[in-house]
Scaffold this active site. Structure first.
Site, PDB file in Angstrom:
ATOM      1  N   LYS A 367      60.722 -78.574  55.998  1.00 48.00           N
ATOM      2  CA  LYS A 367      60.641 -79.676  56.980  1.00 48.00           C
ATOM      3  C   LYS A 367      59.814 -79.261  58.189  1.00 48.00           C
ATOM      4  CE  LYS A 367      65.072 -79.986  57.581  1.00 48.00           C
ATOM      5  NZ  LYS A 367      65.424 -78.862  56.710  1.00 48.00           N
ATOM      6  N   SER A 685      84.549 -87.750  46.225  1.00 49.71           N
ATOM      7  CA  SER A 685      83.809 -87.610  44.969  1.00 49.71           C
ATOM      8  C   SER A 685      84.437 -86.629  43.995  1.00 49.71           C
ATOM      9  CB  SER A 685      82.364 -87.186  45.260  1.00 49.71           C
ATOM     10  OG  SER A 685      82.337 -85.921  45.877  1.00 49.71           O
ATOM     11  N   LYS A 728      73.405 -82.893  43.870  1.00 49.11           N
ATOM     12  CA  LYS A 728      74.461 -82.376  42.990  1.00 49.11           C
ATOM     13  C   LYS A 728      73.910 -82.019  41.617  1.00 49.11           C
ATOM     14  CE  LYS A 728      78.108 -85.031  45.301  1.00 49.11           C
ATOM     15  NZ  LYS A 728      79.103 -86.128  45.193  1.00 49.11           N
TER      16      LYS A 728
END
Length: 798
Positions: A367, A685, A728
């Site tokens: 970044k 989750s 993930k």
């Protein structure tokens, strides 16, 4: 005059209004008489044997012809002692106060004011307290006379001669200056008939005056001392100036002319030009040795040095822009596409405002380095501003010039440094801004990052509008959930996820390795990184979403090679194979999870999202004799605990469907644990992961070791969508997982997952938890006769 002299207690007398003054008993005062009614009164009474009048103060001195409503009811009976004719219709009259009086009834205004009056007598109860108050009043008045001669000097001698406390209070009050007491205060003293209360009131006023005099004296002393010091400094500075002139050093006039020329060349906007000229004229009048000279000079320097109109030319060759971006970074197609689109729009619409981009992703994905690449591709200058830990709003908007050492904020400082009004301003770590009693920096960024407002951005130090609409803002963050909503809404957010194994290999081969070789003084002829060597470093020595750790490990190999060259060894043609990498870097830091795991009962691999990327999250379930209770450990927060309870409730409500013995369940306690208890864990989750671990333990069916899953569970067994599917899935790929189960409602997110990952991992959408069990549970192992049920379980520790 004796107490009984003058009118009786009730009598009819002419009334003489008094402006800007209050007469007291026993006071002798000259007044000028010029108003028609007052003149007629004096002319009629002059020459009489007992020329007494009632004196009453006016409430408002600006009333020229007062009525009885304009006068105070309480006044003084006074004797006309002397009359002197000054001119036609004007007299000077000497009055002597006799006693307090109250006007009871007005009797007329013409030819002069007349009223029925009542003579008032002091209420006197002589006691020790009254004598003490009188003594204190007398001494305090003497102190006032010593500090300032507001009272006539002869008053000091009269103080000892007046023994009556009420008369003493009247004497002192009659000599109050307008500074010390207003007409209202003096009238209040006159209307206080109780002697003790009157003495207290006058003492209060005199004491207030004494304190004011003491403070004024202290201030005057300090000012004189400071003036003496300043005069001494001025003389010394003038001597120094003469010495410099004699030596030919320095010329203030030349400096001011140089500053004036810089301001003219800056081509300031009208508002800034007006302020600069005003401050320049003021600077010419300030002595050079004054502190204000330095403050004003510094302010004008900032105005002259800012790029009010200077700008760099954009590169509008779209192919060249794309080539520069590809040259510096592998992948990151979204951000590259956004920059190319902006430059294409700039080519068609040159007045287009600069974009406000926010790159969100885990550490090490590039970044920050993207800022340099974008600056090179667009031909703009780059200034980086680190906002991590910034808690003061003034860091963004600057300090006001009233503060000592005030400076503009970081935005204006950056523009002065790059000297163009259209640079790239990179705001690093925008998600780590703090807040305290000095303000909220995130709130200060709201105007800065709003394209509709930042064309008139005003820094507190400059106090002038500056146009930031052409600036390209590039913010970076690891976790956008910590960025305030209004600030996040102003930015075009681009998510940058972690790199795949193949992307890391390409980045290491084409970018990281050449960079490290050059920084360590090595050439590709001396040291060559093979593909298998790079793969060994990626798989066994790094486990991250970015490539920062990979860069460190390659740097370690380069340092080893540099040491060999420094010791005189010939390294020509040396290749970094997987054996050489293991020899140099030592024991493997990360062993693939699948290498040491096998199918186990009650052990399931889940998938979690973190600001550093995705990660595997193992969940264990174990039973023990008990009463059917659920035990949760592993530093689980509220939402994750609720997911565990939802999974447990679903299992208990579907025992027949899951082939679980109800009687046996009531005699067992279930313990669900998530390893790494030092790390707080939260989120919904892991619902289907906990469900699978519970069912596996209660049925004795092992769970496949090469399957991972993510999804929220409901009490109806529905699998709800989750976030961070790409991160993930990448984490599962890094860990060697072969199959990933995810909510069917997340199918739309599959496009974000690289094709190579989709091809190497079986990605299965599920709608119900019953579908999950079909993909992960194996048949229960056979039970040997010589073993108990516990011995027959798979080895979970593996």
């Amino acid at each position: 005059m004796s107490p009984k002299e003058g009118p009786g207690d009730l009598d009819t007398l002419p009334v003489l209004p008094l402006r800007n003054a209050v007469l007291y008993p026993a006071q002798v005062v000259p007044i000028n008489v010029g108003r028609p009614r007052s003149v007629r009164l004096i002319e009629e009474l002059f020459g009489r044997e007992r020329p007494y009048v009632a004196i009453a103060a006016q409430r408002k001195p600006d009333v020229e012809e007062p009525t009885f409503r304009d006068l105070y009811e309480v006044g003084v009976l006074a004797k006309i002692v002397k009359v002197i004719r000054m001119s036609a219709g004007s007299y000077s009259v000497v009055l002597q106060g006799a006693a307090r009086m109250r006007m009871l009834e007005p009797l007329g205004l013409e030819p002069y004011m007349r009223a029925r009056i009542q003579r008032l007598h002091d209420r006197l109860d002589r006691d020790v307290e009254l004598d003490a108050l009188a003594t204190t009043l007398r001494e305090t008045t003497r102190e006032v006379l010593e500090h300032k001669a507001d009272l006539p000097r002869e008053t000091a001698g009269i103080l000892d001669n007046v023994r009556e406390p009420g008369a003493l209070a009247d004497l002192i009050a009659s000599n109050f200056s307008s500074e010390l007491a207003s007409i209202e205060d003096k009238q209040q003293v006159l209307e206080t008939f109780d002697v003790k209360a009157r003495v207290k009131l006058v003492l209060q006023i005199v004491t207030r005056q004494l304190e004011m005099m003491k403070v004024k004296k202290e201030i005057s002393s300090m000012v004189q001392e400071e003036m003496g010091k300043s005069q001494r400094e001025y003389i010394l500075r003038q001597q120094m100036k003469a010495i410099r002139d004699e030596l030919g050093e320095g010329n203030e006039e030349d400096e001011l002319e140089d500053l004036r020329g810089r301001l003219e060349r800056a081509n300031l906007p009208p508002d800034a030009d007006k302020v600069a000229k005003k401050q320049m004229a003021r600077l010419a009048q300030i002595p050079a040795q004054s502190a204000e000279f330095g403050v004003t000079r510094n302010y004008l320097d900032w105005i002259a040095d800012l790029p009010w109109h200077a700008r760099s030319e954009d590169k509008l060759d779209i192919a060249e822009v794309r080539r520069c971006l590809d040259e510096d970074h592998y992948g990151l197609e979204k951000i590259k596409k956004r920059i190319v689109e902006y430059m294409a729009v700039r080519k068609l619409a040159p007045s287009k405002k600069g974009p406000i981009l926010c790159l969100v992703g885990p550490p090490g994905v590039g970044k920050t380095s993207l800022g340099r690449s974008i600056a090179r591709a667009t031909g703009r200058k780059l200034h980086r501003i680190s906002l991590g830990g910034v808690r003061d709003e003034a860091e963004i908007r600057g300090h006001r010039r009233t503060y000592v050492g005030a400076l503009p904020g970081r935005i204006i400082q950056g523009l002065r440094k790059v000297k163009t009004k259209n640079p790239i301003l990179q705001l690093d770590e925008v998600d780590k801004l703090g807040i305290d009693n000095r303000g909220d920096p995130a709130a200060a960024l709201l105007e800065l990052l709003d394209p509709e407002q930042n064309d008139t951005f005003t820094d507190h130090y400059l106090d002038l509008p500056f146009d930031l609409s052409q600036v390209m803002f590039l913010a970076t963050a690891n976790d956008k959930s910590t960025i305030p909503g209004p600030l996040l809404d102003r930015m075009d957010v681009i998510d940058i996820t972690g790199y795949t194994r193949n992307e890391k290999r390409m980045i290491a081969r084409d970018y990281v390795a050449p960079k490290q070789l050059e920084s360590h003084g090595l050439s590709p002829e001396r040291l060559e990184f093979t593909d298998e060597g790079i793969e060994k470093i990626v798989d066994s020595y790094t486990r991250e979403a970015g490539v920062r750790g990979l860069e460190r490990e390659i740097g370690s190999v380069c340092r080893w090679a540099a040491m060999q060259v420094a010791e005189g060894k010939d390294l020509r043609g040396v290749k970094v194979t997987k054996e050489r990498a293991a020899e140099v870097l030592g024991p493997e830091k990360h062993i693939p999870d699948l290498a040491e795991r096998r199918a186990a009962v009650g052990l399931v691999a889940g998938l979690a999202w973190t600001p550093a990327g995705g990660d595997l999250l193992f969940i264990e379930a174990q039973t023990m004799p008990g009463k059917g209770e659920l035990i949760l450990t592993g530093n689980l927060r509220n939402v994750m605990q609720e997911s565990a309870h939802a999974a447990w409730s679903y299992v208990r409500s579907h025992l027949d469907l899951l082939a679980i013995d109800k009687d046996r369940l009531q005699k067992l306690d279930l313990h669900v644990h998530v390893p790494h208890g030092g790390v707080p864990k939260d989120g919904p989750s892991a619902g289907i992961t906990m469900f699978t671990a519970i069912v596996s333990r209660l049925t004795g069916c092992p769970v496949r070791h090469d399957v991972a899953m993510t999804g929220e569970i409901t009490l109806r067994g529905t699998v709800l969508p989750i976030g961070g599917l790409k991160e993930k899935t990448l984490a599962a790929h890094r860990a060697g997982i072969k199959k990933v189960l995810f909510p069917a409602k997340n199918i739309r997110d599959l496009e974000e997952i690289p094709k190579e990952i989709r091809d190497s991992i079986e990605i299965v959408p599920v709608k119900k938890v019953s579908e999950v069990l079909e993909h992960v549970l194996l048949p229960p192992p056979p039970v040997e006769k010589s073993k108990t049920d516990e011995d027959a379980r798979y080895d979970e520790d593996a």
